[in-house]
Scaffold this active site. Structure first.
Site, mmCIF file in Angstrom:
data_model
loop_
_atom_site.group_PDB
_atom_site.id
_atom_site.type_symbol
_atom_site.label_atom_id
_atom_site.label_comp_id
_atom_site.label_asym_id
_atom_site.label_seq_id
_atom_site.Cartn_x
_atom_site.Cartn_y
_atom_site.Cartn_z
ATOM 1 N N GLN A 80 9.637 -12.793 0.352
ATOM 2 C CA GLN A 80 10.431 -12.864 -0.850
ATOM 3 C C GLN A 80 12.001 -13.141 -0.273
ATOM 4 O O GLN A 80 12.900 -13.227 -1.142
ATOM 5 C CB GLN A 80 10.376 -11.780 -1.772
ATOM 6 N N CYS B 140 0.684 -6.026 -6.808
ATOM 7 C CA CYS B 140 0.233 -5.875 -5.544
ATOM 8 C C CYS B 140 0.981 -4.871 -4.940
ATOM 9 O O CYS B 140 1.269 -5.031 -3.767
ATOM 10 C CB CYS B 140 -0.176 -7.059 -4.635
ATOM 11 N N LYS C 226 5.680 -19.917 -2.077
ATOM 12 C CA LYS C 226 6.700 -19.213 -2.764
ATOM 13 C C LYS C 226 8.197 -19.992 -2.331
ATOM 14 O O LYS C 226 9.092 -19.573 -2.800
ATOM 15 C CB LYS C 226 6.836 -17.717 -2.383
ATOM 16 N N ASP D 82 8.133 -8.968 6.498
ATOM 17 C CA ASP D 82 7.513 -9.593 5.598
ATOM 18 C C ASP D 82 8.407 -10.497 4.716
ATOM 19 O O ASP D 82 9.076 -9.907 3.915
ATOM 20 C CB ASP D 82 6.758 -8.733 4.800
ATOM 21 N N HIS E 34 4.231 -4.684 -0.287
ATOM 22 C CA HIS E 34 2.938 -5.274 -0.997
ATOM 23 C C HIS E 34 1.827 -4.938 -0.203
ATOM 24 O O HIS E 34 1.576 -4.584 0.929
ATOM 25 C CB HIS E 34 3.281 -6.812 -0.817
#
Ligand SMILES: Cc1ncc(COP(=O)(O)O)c(C=O)c1O
Length: 394
Positions: free
Chosen positions: A192, A352, A215, A189, A112
């Site tokens: 997700q 992104c 999220k 990261d 991202h």
């Protein structure tokens, strides 16, 4: 487990398949936010009255809740931030400033923008180099290639735990082993990952972990950076102001220990407390169940989309709740617009992740992403909608 749609007032009459962008909120979270902004509301850390003292207890309890959620050893290893973007920028500005010319960072082709641009800004400030790890044919970060690329000059490996476009799941433990072998740190990261599967930072053996609350069925404006205590202790402040100090004089200021040192200004009080409520809600359902159910929905959706001969699917079969696809001769925005007319919300665009789009050879993809509230009726509506797109475009 059946779907949990009834818990989500925002979902009535809607097939929401854009959870990778932001998750809908269950009533329990909406109620927690109303309380934290209403009858419970006050500032934290400095009030001398009971309401403020109670709010401080709730705020620090939220920090412990986040720590427990990701298996952190100590609540003081959790820094509250606005979201993953701010967390990565914090690491790049604070920890990153210890890097010098000749040092290298390894990121991957599928990152991202928020795990690319902060490192480019650091590169421009410190004269470091960035290397790009390629992907396997089915869209996973190629750790065999990473092993060959890594050298003792690498100080950091920064990878998505789960890709926001392809849903590919990183073998994070192997990434940690490879990074540590050359003396580099591993930043994951987890934006997700945390909504889709159980995460334990001790087990993964990473050094930094970041995610966004919105999220994870929580509010916007709150997220977390986790880093090992000794790493945080060695990091200088990145923003100055109230709450992050020990003693201020005009000659010299000394700073509070972590995490306060990284939380300048009045924090997102209600948001942090409500994030804890979101974690309570998710854990009551169970991330292992959520993961299994979303994997099954992805499988079902991929099989159905494969039957539509003009559709090209991107990414691996074992995807954590995310499917990207293109329909031959139809722009993804048109796919999204027609699906919207059918009450199906997907995302169309570069997500992104423009370098990943370049790699896939497309300007954009259509993306359907699942959450704990989705069920077979959402897959059926997506397929019905795509068949209509196909009829319209002949
Ligand atoms: C993998 C990944 N990383 C980082 C981000 C940035 O998150 P935020 O915009 O909440 O800071 C996102 C959001 O889409 C993401 O999917």
């Amino acid at each position: 487990m059946t779907g949990h749609k009834a818990d989500f007032p925002g979902l009535a009459g809607w097939h929401y398949l854009d959870t990778a962008a932001t998750a809908q909120k269950p009533q329990a979270v909406i109620d927690a936010m109303a309380r934290a902004l209403g009858e419970d509301y006050a500032t934290v850390h400095r009030g001398v009255y009971a309401r403020s003292a109670n709010m401080t207890l709730a705020f620090e309890a939220a920090r412990r809740r986040v720590a427990r959620f990701i298996g952190a050893a100590d609540a003081n290893e959790i820094v509250f931030v606005r979201g993953a973007t701010e967390a990565i920028n914090l690491v790049a500005y604070s920890w990153g400033d210890s890097l010098t010319a000749g040092d290298r960072i390894l990121i991957s082709q599928l990152e991202h923008h928020s795990n690319i641009v902060p490192w480019q800004l650091l590169r421009d400030r410190r004269g470091i180099e960035i290397d790009i790890c390629p992907l396997t044919e089915d869209g996973q970060i190629d750790l065999d290639a990473a092993e060959k690329l890594l050298t003792p000059a690498h100080k950091l490996v920064a990878f998505a735990h789960v890709s926001n476009v392809l849903g590919s799941i990183l073998d994070a433990k192997r990434a940690a082993t490879l990074a540590h072998k050359v003396g580099a740190k591993l930043l994951l990261d987890g934006c997700q990952a945390v909504p889709h599967m159980p995460v334990n930072v001790a087990d993964l053996d990473c050094d930094f972990y970041v995610f966004s609350g919105h999220k994870l069925y929580g509010p916007t404006g709150i997220g977390a950076l986790w880093a090992r205590a000794e790493i945080l202790a060695a990091m200088p402040p990145w923003q100055g102001g109230g709450a992050m100090i020990d003693r201020v004089t005009f000659e010299k200021t000394t700073f509070a220990p972590a995490p306060a040192r990284f939380e300048a200004g009045t924090p997102a009080i209600s948001e942090a407390i409500t994030l804890a409520a979101a974690i309570d809600y998710i854990e009551q359902i169970g991330l292992a169940d959520i993961h299994a159910r979303e994997m099954a929905l992805v499988k079902q959706a991929r099989e159905a989309l494969c039957q539509i001969n003009s559709i090209r699917l991107f990414g691996p079969e074992a995807s954590a709740g995310i499917i990207s696809f293109a329909m031959e001769g139809v722009h993804p925005h048109d796919v999204g617009t027609i699906l919207d007319e059918e009450g199906v919300a997907i995302r169309a665009g570069h997500h992104c992740a423009q370098p990943l789009m370049d790699h896939l050879g497309v300007p954009a993809t259509a993306r359907a992403s699942f959450g704990l509230y989705n069920d077979e009726t959402d897959v059926a509506a997506l397929v019905r909608g795509l068949e209509r797109v196909k009829r319209i475009f002949g």
